[in-house]
Design a protein around this motif. Structure first.
Motif, PDB file in Angstrom:
ATOM      1  N   LEU A  71      70.810  39.018   7.637  1.00 57.08           N
ATOM      2  CA  LEU A  71      69.359  38.962   7.805  1.00 57.08           C
ATOM      3  C   LEU A  71      68.717  39.773   6.684  1.00 57.08           C
ATOM      4  N   SER A  72      67.935  39.104   5.852  1.00 55.98           N
ATOM      5  CA  SER A  72      67.375  39.729   4.655  1.00 55.98           C
ATOM      6  C   SER A  72      65.881  39.478   4.573  1.00 55.98           C
ATOM      7  N   VAL A  73      65.217  40.265   3.751  1.00 52.56           N
ATOM      8  CA  VAL A  73      63.792  40.067   3.483  1.00 52.56           C
ATOM      9  C   VAL A  73      63.606  39.707   2.026  1.00 52.56           C
ATOM     10  N   GLU A  74      62.545  38.949   1.751  1.00 50.22           N
ATOM     11  CA  GLU A  74      62.165  38.626   0.373  1.00 50.22           C
ATOM     12  C   GLU A  74      61.236  39.723  -0.134  1.00 50.22           C
ATOM     13  N   LEU A  75      61.551  40.236  -1.300  1.00 44.57           N
ATOM     14  CA  LEU A  75      60.799  41.342  -1.887  1.00 44.57           C
ATOM     15  C   LEU A  75      60.279  40.903  -3.251  1.00 44.57           C
ATOM     16  N   GLY A  76      58.969  40.900  -3.391  1.00 46.81           N
ATOM     17  CA  GLY A  76      58.370  40.475  -4.645  1.00 46.81           C
ATOM     18  C   GLY A  76      56.862  40.443  -4.526  1.00 46.81           C
ATOM     19  N   PRO A  77      56.153  40.057  -5.583  1.00 43.75           N
ATOM     20  CA  PRO A  77      54.690  39.974  -5.529  1.00 43.75           C
ATOM     21  C   PRO A  77      54.228  39.033  -4.423  1.00 43.75           C
ATOM     22  N   GLY A  78      53.139  39.428  -3.748  1.00 42.47           N
ATOM     23  CA  GLY A  78      52.597  38.621  -2.671  1.00 42.47           C
ATOM     24  C   GLY A  78      52.869  39.176  -1.296  1.00 42.47           C
ATOM     25  N   ILE A  79      53.508  40.325  -1.235  1.00 45.96           N
ATOM     26  CA  ILE A  79      53.902  40.883   0.063  1.00 45.96           C
ATOM     27  C   ILE A  79      52.815  41.777   0.666  1.00 45.96           C
ATOM     28  N   ILE A  80      51.945  42.345  -0.186  1.00 47.63           N
ATOM     29  CA  ILE A  80      50.911  43.268   0.294  1.00 47.63           C
ATOM     30  C   ILE A  80      49.764  42.486   0.927  1.00 47.63           C
ATOM     31  N   ALA A  81      49.145  43.109   1.952  1.00 44.84           N
ATOM     32  CA  ALA A  81      48.014  42.539   2.691  1.00 44.84           C
ATOM     33  C   ALA A  81      48.422  41.334   3.528  1.00 44.84           C
ATOM     34  N   GLN A  82      49.728  41.151   3.727  1.00 47.88           N
ATOM     35  CA  GLN A  82      50.216  40.044   4.544  1.00 47.88           C
ATOM     36  C   GLN A  82      50.579  40.538   5.942  1.00 47.88           C
ATOM     37  N   MET A  83      50.660  39.586   6.873  1.00 52.46           N
ATOM     38  CA  MET A  83      51.101  39.882   8.230  1.00 52.46           C
ATOM     39  C   MET A  83      52.317  39.015   8.533  1.00 52.46           C
ATOM     40  N   PHE A  84      53.447  39.654   8.808  1.00 50.97           N
ATOM     41  CA  PHE A  84      54.702  38.962   9.083  1.00 50.97           C
ATOM     42  C   PHE A  84      55.112  39.194  10.528  1.00 50.97           C
ATOM     43  N   ASP A  85      56.008  38.342  11.028  1.00 50.44           N
ATOM     44  CA  ASP A  85      56.600  38.634  12.323  1.00 50.44           C
ATOM     45  C   ASP A  85      57.839  39.501  12.120  1.00 50.44           C
ATOM     46  N   GLY A  86      58.613  39.723  13.171  1.00 51.35           N
ATOM     47  CA  GLY A  86      59.725  40.667  13.098  1.00 51.35           C
ATOM     48  C   GLY A  86      60.822  40.297  12.129  1.00 51.35           C
ATOM     49  N   ILE A  87      60.929  39.009  11.759  1.00 51.96           N
ATOM     50  CA  ILE A  87      61.963  38.586  10.802  1.00 51.96           C
ATOM     51  C   ILE A  87      61.325  38.041   9.532  1.00 51.96           C
ATOM     52  N   GLN A  88      60.141  38.538   9.200  1.00 51.28           N
ATOM     53  CA  GLN A  88      59.402  38.292   7.965  1.00 51.28           C
ATOM     54  C   GLN A  88      58.981  36.824   7.794  1.00 51.28           C
ATOM     55  N   ARG A  89      58.563  36.212   8.863  1.00 46.27           N
ATOM     56  CA  ARG A  89      57.911  34.916   8.712  1.00 46.27           C
ATOM     57  C   ARG A  89      56.409  35.165   8.594  1.00 46.27           C
ATOM     58  N   PRO A  90      55.749  34.652   7.560  1.00 47.05           N
ATOM     59  CA  PRO A  90      54.311  34.914   7.373  1.00 47.05           C
ATOM     60  C   PRO A  90      53.497  34.182   8.440  1.00 47.05           C
ATOM     61  N   LEU A  91      52.774  34.923   9.251  1.00 49.90           N
ATOM     62  CA  LEU A  91      52.121  34.321  10.410  1.00 49.90           C
ATOM     63  C   LEU A  91      50.966  33.402  10.030  1.00 49.90           C
ATOM     64  N   ASP A  92      50.249  33.705   8.958  1.00 49.43           N
ATOM     65  CA  ASP A  92      49.174  32.808   8.519  1.00 49.43           C
ATOM     66  C   ASP A  92      49.737  31.456   8.082  1.00 49.43           C
ATOM     67  N   SER A  93      50.795  31.485   7.270  1.00 46.26           N
ATOM     68  CA  SER A  93      51.423  30.241   6.823  1.00 46.26           C
ATOM     69  C   SER A  93      52.054  29.505   7.996  1.00 46.26           C
ATOM     70  N   PHE A  94      52.622  30.263   8.925  1.00 52.26           N
ATOM     71  CA  PHE A  94      53.249  29.677  10.109  1.00 52.26           C
ATOM     72  C   PHE A  94      52.210  28.914  10.926  1.00 52.26           C
ATOM     73  N   LYS A  95      51.045  29.536  11.097  1.00 55.05           N
ATOM     74  CA  LYS A  95      49.975  28.890  11.870  1.00 55.05           C
ATOM     75  C   LYS A  95      49.470  27.640  11.159  1.00 55.05           C
ATOM     76  N   ALA A  96      49.313  27.722   9.839  1.00 54.58           N
ATOM     77  CA  ALA A  96      48.831  26.565   9.082  1.00 54.58           C
ATOM     78  C   ALA A  96      49.821  25.402   9.146  1.00 54.58           C
ATOM     79  N   LEU A  97      51.127  25.722   9.155  1.00 53.85           N
ATOM     80  CA  LEU A  97      52.159  24.685   9.180  1.00 53.85           C
ATOM     81  C   LEU A  97      52.269  24.029  10.554  1.00 53.85           C
ATOM     82  N   THR A  98      52.206  24.851  11.614  1.00 54.10           N
ATOM     83  CA  THR A  98      52.428  24.331  12.967  1.00 54.10           C
ATOM     84  C   THR A  98      51.144  23.885  13.653  1.00 54.10           C
TER      85      THR A  98
END
Length: 591
Positions: A71-98
């Protein structure tokens, strides 16, 4: 990718056979819909899998596919000011997709935006020798944070190609000649969450972290790189204390982990932080905040992973040389997830059903905090501040006790103070900080004043009040001497005018170190001058009647803006003048 079959499903725990080539901590996709899980136990070719999503409807015989990766996380630009769930799924993108406000099962998407272009500014040139942790370039991710692109751990080589320009996370930005040959690198790193990122050296923390909360900064300070626990019963203000520290602490970045608490507390963060302005930079606080949300209505198993996701992200930015604060709200809910998984594995329980390894797991987490010298020869720190939610406020329960064995700061919240509307409801008689002496010496040097002595005298007055209050309850206040009654009045000033703080007042919500010094100095000066006046023959009634307006000004000091601190200096001289006038009117002098 190896494939096995489910033989048993028990809530968030799945057992699958024909997994002999798999390993503990491998990530799996479980069932036909492919919910994500992690192998936590192996017995022969049977694996026990902790599933991070709802398992209802999944039954024996369905396939299990292992990735062979932890179980790993992605580390790079774009991580700040984001909201993730416990296993680093971006919740905004998740909502837009589902197209749903609820977590859909089996949805896989990258943690970061791999399409967005970032301007990469090269910091090294072709031919330069670089090694793990060295900065090869920068990306201005937000107005507050410059994202440093670092050579991954265990990599050393010579720069063969590097170019400034606009790149996404999948494009090659530099190439190194290593011992194994040419290797190409992007701006993205992946790191397993259960393994701490390497550092060159651990350093002793010394500089205090200014939180702007007077009871903390004065009596129970925490240092940058330290660890603190905030235990307390429901409604005592644990979350508000953490929110205040996240808002005002003098750190470069805040990682806020909502671990098992109510969703409306994360909603408060989302609503407030974009509106709040960082006093140091004038920018929104979200520009330096990362949120990990795994609240009480989200998967229990992912709650256990959320702590590790947060600390790994914190380590990544610490390696850039930043000072990070990580808030975990709360570790009790995290421990409950451990207890549930341990019970389903039929392990021997420890105290109150928690696993016997609860203490070591907590120690492993806090061990990843600290002040360090990074692989790239920078200094960075992680300060871990965790709420603990013991049932009924009973701090003798296992999570609180195991936490107190490893942290050095205990901010014990009092239900009695909370009921009296005294916030922050940190009990000054039961709380402690093992950093107090180091912070006192540090601030004595920085302020060129006797700060440590002032703090000691203030605490002695509060402790004396506790003892005198017992006497008053037994035989009445008339049994006390006038000196003791003045001590009680001073203690009341410290409690109500200094320690009590309004988080919702624009001025009182944050108090700088210099303002704290002036406020406390004025209260202690009033006590010293008042005691001296009593020794010279003045009566307490005369002192109290003659200083009504002056004591009112001391009480209102908390509402004096930081730009008008000279008003507090004027109070200092007025205290002495007023008490001298009282002595003169009574025909008493210093002689």
């Amino acid at each position: 990718m190896q494939e096995g079959r489910i033989i048993k499903v028990s809530g968030p725990l799945v057992m699958a056979e024909k997994m002999a080539e798999s390993a503990i901590q491998d990530i799996c996709y479980v069932g036909e819909i492919g919910v994500i899980g992690e192998i936590i136990e192996m017995r022969g070719d049977v694996a026990s899998i902790q599933v991070y999503e709802e398992t209802s409807g999944i039954g024996p015989g369905e396939p299990v596919k292992t990735t062979g990766e932890a179980l790993s996380v992605e580390l790079g630009p774009g991580i700040i000011a984001q909201m993730f769930d416990g296993i680093q799924r971006p919740l905004d993108s998740f909502k837009a997709l589902t197209k749903s406000n609820f977590l859909a099962r089996g949805v896989q998407l990258p943690a970061l935006d791999h399409e967005k272009k970032w301007w990469f500014e090269a910091a090294v040139e072709v031919g330069d020798e670089v090694s793990a942790g060295d900065v090869v370039g920068t990306v201005q991710e937000t107005k507050l944070i410059t994202h440093k692109i670092m050579v991954p751990p265990q990599i050393t080589g010579t720069v063969k190609k590097i170019t400034s320009g606009s790149f996404n996370l999948d494009e090659v930005v530099y190439t190194l000649e290593t011992a194994e040959g040419l290797r190409e690198f992007t701006m993205l790193q992946k790191w397993p969450v259960r393994r701490g990122r390497p550092v060159k050296e651990k350093l002793s923390p010394e500089a205090p972290m200014i939180t702007g909360q007077r009871v903390i900064d004065t009596f129970f300070p925490v240092v940058k790189g330290g660890a603190a626990a905030v235990p307390g019963p429901f409604g005592a203000g644990k979350t508000v204390v953490q929110h205040q520290i996240a808002k005002w602490a003098d750190v470069d970045l805040v990682v806020y982990v909502g671990c098992g608490e109510r969703g409306n507390e994360m909603t408060d963060v989302l609503n407030e932080f974009p509106e709040l302005i960082d006093p140091k930079t004038g920018e929104s606080l979200m520009e330096r905040t990362i949120l990990i949300a795994n609240t009480s209505n989200m998967p229990v198993a992912a709650r256990e992973a959320s702590i590790y996701t947060g600390i790994t992200i914190a380590e990544y930015f610490r390696d850039m040389g930043y000072n990070i604060a990580i808030m975990a709200d709360s570790t009790s809910r995290w421990a409950e997830a451990l207890r549930e998984m341990s019970g389903r594995l039929e392990e021997m329980p420890g105290d109150e059903g928690y696993p016997a390894y609860l203490g070591s797991r907590l120690a492993e987490y806090y061990e990843r905090a600290g002040r360090v010298r990074t692989l790239g020869e920078r200094e960075g720190s992680i300060t871990a501040i965790s709420a603990v939610s013991p049932s009924g406020g009973d701090t003798s329960e296992p999570v609180t006790q195991n936490t107190l064995r490893v942290v050095k700061v205990f901010w014990g919240l009092s239900a009695t103070l909370a009921q009296q509307r005294h916030f922050p409801s940190i009990d000054w008689l039961s709380s402690y900080s093992l950093y107090s002496s180091e912070v006192g010496e540090y601030l004595d040097r920085e302020l060129q004043a006797d700060w440590a002595d002032m703090v000691t005298r203030g605490m002695q007055i509060l402790q004396a009040e506790s003892q005198l209050s017992e006497i008053v309850r037994l035989v009445g206040i008339d049994s006390l001497s006038e000196k003791d009654r003045l001590t009680l009045e001073t203690a009341k000033q410290i409690r109500e005018d200094y320690l009590q703080q309004n988080a919702f007042d624009d001025v009182d919500t944050f108090t700088s170190r210099s303002k704290q010094f002036k406020m406390l100095d004025n209260i202690l000066t009033f006590n010293v001058e008042g005691q001296r006046a009593l020794e010279l023959g003045a009566y307490l009634k005369e002192i109290m009647n003659g200083t009504v307006a002056l004591r009112d000004r001391i009480a209102r000091s908390k509402y004096v803006p930081e730009t008008e601190l000279t008003k507090l200096d004027q109070i200092q001289s007025e205290i002495k003048q007023t008490l001298q006038q009282i002595l003169a009117e009574g025909g008493m002098t210093d002689d």
